[in-house]
Design an enzyme around this catalytic site. Structure first.
Site, PDB file in Angstrom:
ATOM      1  N   LYS A 185       0.842  -1.206   0.000  1.00 59.82           N
ATOM      2  CA  LYS A 185       0.000   0.000   0.000  1.00 59.82           C
ATOM      3  C   LYS A 185       0.881   1.263   0.000  1.00 59.82           C
ATOM      4  O   LYS A 185       2.095   1.171  -0.023  1.00 59.82           O
ATOM      5  CB  LYS A 185      -0.943  -0.048   1.197  1.00 59.82           C
ATOM      6  CG  LYS A 185      -1.810  -1.325   1.253  1.00 59.82           C
ATOM      7  CD  LYS A 185      -2.891  -1.367   0.180  1.00 59.82           C
ATOM      8  CE  LYS A 185      -3.552  -2.723   0.001  1.00 59.82           C
ATOM      9  NZ  LYS A 185      -4.386  -3.210   1.076  1.00 59.82           N
TER      10      LYS A 185
HETATM   11  C1  LIG Z   1      -5.347  -4.234   1.596  1.00 61.80           C
HETATM   12  C2  LIG Z   1      -6.829  -4.146   1.630  1.00 61.80           C
HETATM   13  C3  LIG Z   1      -7.590  -4.475   2.759  1.00 61.80           C
HETATM   14  C4  LIG Z   1      -7.035  -5.159   3.973  1.00 61.80           C
HETATM   15  O1  LIG Z   1      -5.943  -4.595   4.525  1.00 61.80           O
HETATM   16  P1  LIG Z   1      -4.921  -5.469   5.415  1.00 61.80           P
HETATM   17  O2  LIG Z   1      -4.082  -4.405   6.042  1.00 61.80           O
HETATM   18  O3  LIG Z   1      -4.174  -6.358   4.504  1.00 61.80           O
HETATM   19  O4  LIG Z   1      -5.732  -6.215   6.428  1.00 61.80           O
HETATM   20  C5  LIG Z   1      -8.950  -4.234   2.723  1.00 61.80           C
HETATM   21  N1  LIG Z   1      -9.559  -3.743   1.632  1.00 61.80           N
HETATM   22  C6  LIG Z   1      -8.868  -3.455   0.517  1.00 61.80           C
HETATM   23  C7  LIG Z   1      -9.598  -2.896  -0.658  1.00 61.80           C
HETATM   24  C8  LIG Z   1      -7.496  -3.657   0.473  1.00 61.80           C
HETATM   25  O5  LIG Z   1      -6.820  -3.401  -0.655  1.00 61.80           O
END
Ligand SMILES: *Cc1c(COP(=O)(O)O)cnc(C)c1O
Length: 383
Positions: A185
């Site tokens: 991210k």
């Molecule tokens: C990455 C992501 C999540 C979950 O995040 P984590 O930190 O991996 O638990 C939820 N929704 C979307 C759209 C994501 O891309």
């Protein structure tokens, strides 16, 4: 395989400042529930344009906290897009609610407000919009709907930190917004997440849920030198450490520069794609400032060698580690079994799923990396 270096689809960027910030916490007294957590929340809420921010252990934990803060429970329906990571829907199920899948706009792959309207029932208690790939959803229309129904709008903004809609930052566009700090991210804490809101009651509920449902936090207990605490509701341990938050604070300082770099990479891809007609970028709305967690292309061709699966395999074979976002959530075996969902429920998401590829996108990529991806795509399409 060949001897070219591989290019992943996403990757963190950790520099010496980040490492120093983490090491400083390791030498300090408090490594969790301490001052770095509060500082990260403060800095993040400033960046997101929200009054409050609550830091947690993952984006999934943040989504779960959001569902708790909104009081989602058995019998409640929450509308979510079919084209998302499963956690967007799972969080509804964690609380005993039922996710109702809405279809997407095939040009942007964002939740379609018309289908949200079509899926509304008297049991609908919230809508979760997902800023797919880093482009904010059509929040003016979504807000119009949810406010006319008197229900909250949640932004799953795990893709869109740094993005904006009509100049307003993601994090301030919905009643609650949720972020992830997984390494692919925009910024990372290893694992981590955040909830932003302007509502003090919802912020407090999210903070309660992250800490076992305990009313008195560690600081207040220290300050009051009291052993007393109460469990007022069922919560979890969704806390994040000071070690992680120190990394988050340091990473956040670089967000603007990294977003600018992501947008440059996207521009370079978009220009190169003009000469690869079988590969089309997604539409970007003029009111959106896109922060490009992903750069997604659609492959229209069904021909052998040029269809999505063959292009995907050919790119992998040439060291370009592309990905597919996403298998529509309602097609996963768990959802089929538990909720009886099947093909045909969200036909536009199902069709998009068969066409998409996420190309490498991360700020550390060089222009030469981008050019190699595009030259490889062009060669595959010509063969
Ligand atoms: C990455 C992501 C999540 C979950 O995040 P984590 O930190 O991996 O638990 C939820 N929704 C979307 C759209 C994501 O891309």
């Amino acid at each position: 395989m060949n001897d070219l270096k591989t290019i992943p689809y996403g990757k963190q960027w950790i520099d010496e400042d980040d490492i120093r910030a983490v090491v400083d916490v390791l030498r300090a007294d408090r490594i969790t529930t301490g001052p770095r957590v509060k500082e990260f929340e403060r800095e993040f809420s400033r960046a997101a344009g929200s009054r409050f921010a609550v830091a947690v252990s993952s984006g999934t934990a943040a989504l779960h906290c959001a569902m708790y803060a909104l009081g989602i429970g058995p019998g409640d329906e929450v509308i979510v897009p079919a084209m998302t990571f499963a956690a967007t829907a799972n969080c509804v199920v964690f609380q005993g609610g039922t996710p109702v899948f809405a279809d997407i706009d095939p040009l942007t792959l964002l939740i379609d407000p018309d289908d949200v309207e079509a899926k509304f029932t008297p049991r609908t208690k919230a809508v979760i919009a997902v800023d797919y790939a880093g482009q904010p959803c059509r929040y003016d229309e979504l807000r119009g709907l949810t406010s006319s129904w008197g229900i909250p709008l949640v932004a799953d903004a795990c893709h869109s930190l740094g993005a904006a809609y009509y100049g307003r930052p993601v994090g301030s566009l919905a009643d609650l917004s949720v972020f992830s700090f997984h390494p692919v991210k925009h910024i990372t804490t290893g694992e981590g997440g955040m909830i932003t809101t302007d509502d003090p009651d919802r912020a407090e509920k999210a903070a309660l849920f992250r800490n076992h449902g305990i009313t008195v936090d560690f600081d207040r207990r220290l300050a009051g030198s009291s052993w007393f605490y109460e469990i007022v509701d069922l919560g979890y341990n969704y806390r994040i450490t000071d070690i992680q938050c120190a990394l988050g604070i340091s990473q956040l300082k670089k967000l603007a520069a990294w977003t600018a770099r992501r947008r440059e990479i996207a521009d370079r891809y978009s220009r190169a794609l003009m000469s690869i007609p079988q590969m089309a970028p997604l539409d970007v709305m003029k009111e959106a400032f896109h922060s490009y967690h992903l750069y997604v292309v659609k492959i229209g061709s069904d021909e052998p060698g040029r269809n999505r699966d063959d292009v995907f395999a050919a790119l992998l074979q040439r060291g370009i580690l592309v990905n597919v976002h996403y298998i529509p959530v309602h097609l996963h075996p768990y959802y089929r079994k538990r909720f009886g969902t099947a093909e045909g429920l969200c036909p536009k998401a199902e069709a998009a799923y068969r066409q998409v590829i996420s190309l490498p996108m991360f700020p550390l990529m060089s222009d030469a990396d981008v050019d190699r991806v595009m030259e490889t795509c062009a060669a595959i399409m010509k063969d």
